[in-house]
Design an enzyme around this catalytic site. Structure first.
Site, PDB file in Angstrom:
ATOM      1  N   ASP A  65       0.914  -1.330  -0.059  1.00 28.53           N
ATOM      2  CA  ASP A  65       0.112  -0.236   0.584  1.00 28.53           C
ATOM      3  C   ASP A  65       1.091   1.046   0.226  1.00 28.53           C
ATOM      4  OD1 ASP A  65       1.049  -0.129   2.592  1.00 28.53           O
ATOM      5  OD2 ASP A  65      -0.893   0.204   3.641  1.00 28.53           O
TER       6      ASP A  65
ATOM      7  N   GLY B 205       3.675  -0.413   6.098  1.00 30.43           N
ATOM      8  CA  GLY B 205       4.561   0.025   7.289  1.00 30.43           C
ATOM      9  C   GLY B 205       5.521  -0.668   8.502  1.00 30.43           C
ATOM     10  N   SER B 206       4.808  -1.588   8.859  1.00 30.13           N
ATOM     11  CA  SER B 206       5.060  -2.669   9.665  1.00 30.13           C
ATOM     12  C   SER B 206       5.296  -3.521   8.990  1.00 30.13           C
ATOM     13  CB  SER B 206       4.735  -2.244  10.598  1.00 30.13           C
ATOM     14  OG  SER B 206       3.385  -2.631  10.647  1.00 30.13           O
ATOM     15  N   GLY B 207       4.482  -4.041   8.489  1.00 27.66           N
ATOM     16  CA  GLY B 207       4.525  -5.596   7.899  1.00 27.66           C
ATOM     17  C   GLY B 207       3.572  -6.885   8.647  1.00 27.66           C
ATOM     18  N   ASN B 208       3.532  -6.008   9.379  1.00 32.37           N
ATOM     19  CA  ASN B 208       2.409  -6.974  10.896  1.00 32.37           C
ATOM     20  C   ASN B 208       1.121  -7.268  10.135  1.00 32.37           C
ATOM     21  OD1 ASN B 208       3.767  -7.376  13.128  1.00 32.37           O
ATOM     22  ND2 ASN B 208       3.610  -5.065  13.951  1.00 32.37           N
ATOM     23  N   GLY B 209       0.936  -6.468   9.498  1.00 32.91           N
ATOM     24  CA  GLY B 209      -1.174  -6.367   8.936  1.00 32.91           C
ATOM     25  C   GLY B 209      -0.762  -6.887   7.624  1.00 32.91           C
ATOM     26  N   GLU B 210       0.083  -6.818   6.679  1.00 32.92           N
ATOM     27  CA  GLU B 210       0.438  -7.751   5.297  1.00 32.92           C
ATOM     28  C   GLU B 210       0.736  -9.043   5.461  1.00 32.92           C
ATOM     29  OE1 GLU B 210       0.945  -3.040   5.495  1.00 32.92           O
ATOM     30  OE2 GLU B 210       2.219  -4.436   6.828  1.00 32.92           O
TER      31      GLU B 210
ATOM     32  N   HIS C 136      12.773 -23.385   7.805  1.00 33.05           N
ATOM     33  CA  HIS C 136      12.347 -24.531   8.325  1.00 33.05           C
ATOM     34  C   HIS C 136      11.528 -24.056   8.982  1.00 33.05           C
ATOM     35  CE1 HIS C 136      15.979 -24.142  12.143  1.00 33.05           C
ATOM     36  NE2 HIS C 136      16.045 -24.516  10.729  1.00 33.05           N
TER      37      HIS C 136
END
Length: 154
Positions: free
Chosen positions: A8, A67-72, A99
Site C-alpha cells: 500500500d 508500514g510495519s509489515g504486520n498487517g500485510e 525451517h
C-alpha cells in the site's frame, strides 16, 4: 525466479526500489500494486491478490510490504497455502525459508533502509527450504489444520 510483490502507500517507494533491484538481479517480477502513491489506499486490496498469485504459481515467491509489515503478513496468511513470515533481519529471512518453507516475506517499509530491505529480500529469495523431516512434519501439521480445522494426531 518469478516474484510477486505488493504494497500500500506505506511502502510504495520501497516497493519501487525493490522491483528495480529484483529485475536487475534477473527475477521476473509481477507487481500487484499499488500502481501509484495514494495515502488512503488499503493493504488488503494489494496483498491478498499477491498472496493468491503465489499459491497459484508454484515455484514463485512473494513479497508484501507495508508500514510495519504486520498487517500485510496477517492478510497474506489468510490465503490458504500461504506461509508468510515477517522478517526484520536476514537471519529471520533465512530461518523462514529453511525451517518453515515460507513462500511470502513481509517487511515494514518504515522499519528498514532500502539496503536493509534488499538484503532481507535477497536472503529470503536465495535460501532454499532445508527439507529436513522435522520441519516438513511440522509444516504438514499446520497444513492439515488449515484444511480440516483439527490438529493431526501424532
Amino acid at each position: 525466479m518469478r516474484v510477486h510483490i505488493a504494497t500500500d502507500h506505506a511502502a510504495y517507494e520501497l516497493k519501487e526500489h525493490l522491483v528495480a533491484r529484483l529485475v536487475d538481479a534477473g527475477h521476473e517480477v509481477v507487481d500487484h500494486g499499488a500502481e501509484s502513491f495514494d495515502a488512503d489506499d488499503d493493504y488488503p486490496t494489494y496483498v491478498i491478490p499477491c498472496a493468491e498469485a503465489v499459491v497459484a504459481d508454484p515455484g514463485s515467491l512473494g513479497i508484501v510490504l507495508g508500514g510495519s509489515g504486520n498487517g500485510e503478513q496477517m492478510a497474506a496468511n489468510k490465503v490458504t497455502g500461504v506461509r508468510a513470515a515477517l522478517a526484520w533481519s536476514t537471519e529471520l529471512a533465512t530461518l523462514a525459508r529453511q525451517h518453515n518453507n515460507a513462500n511470502v516475506v513481509s517487511l515494514g517499509g518504515r522499519m528498514h533502509t532500502e539496503e536493509e530491505a534488499w538484503q532481507i529480500v535477497s536472503t529470503f529469495l536465495g535460501t532454499p527450504f532445508s527439507g529436513e523431516e522435522r520441519h516438513a512434519r511440522r509444516i504438514a501439521q499446520v497444513d492439515a489444520y488449515e484444511t480440516s480445522g483439527k490438529l493431526p494426531t501424532v
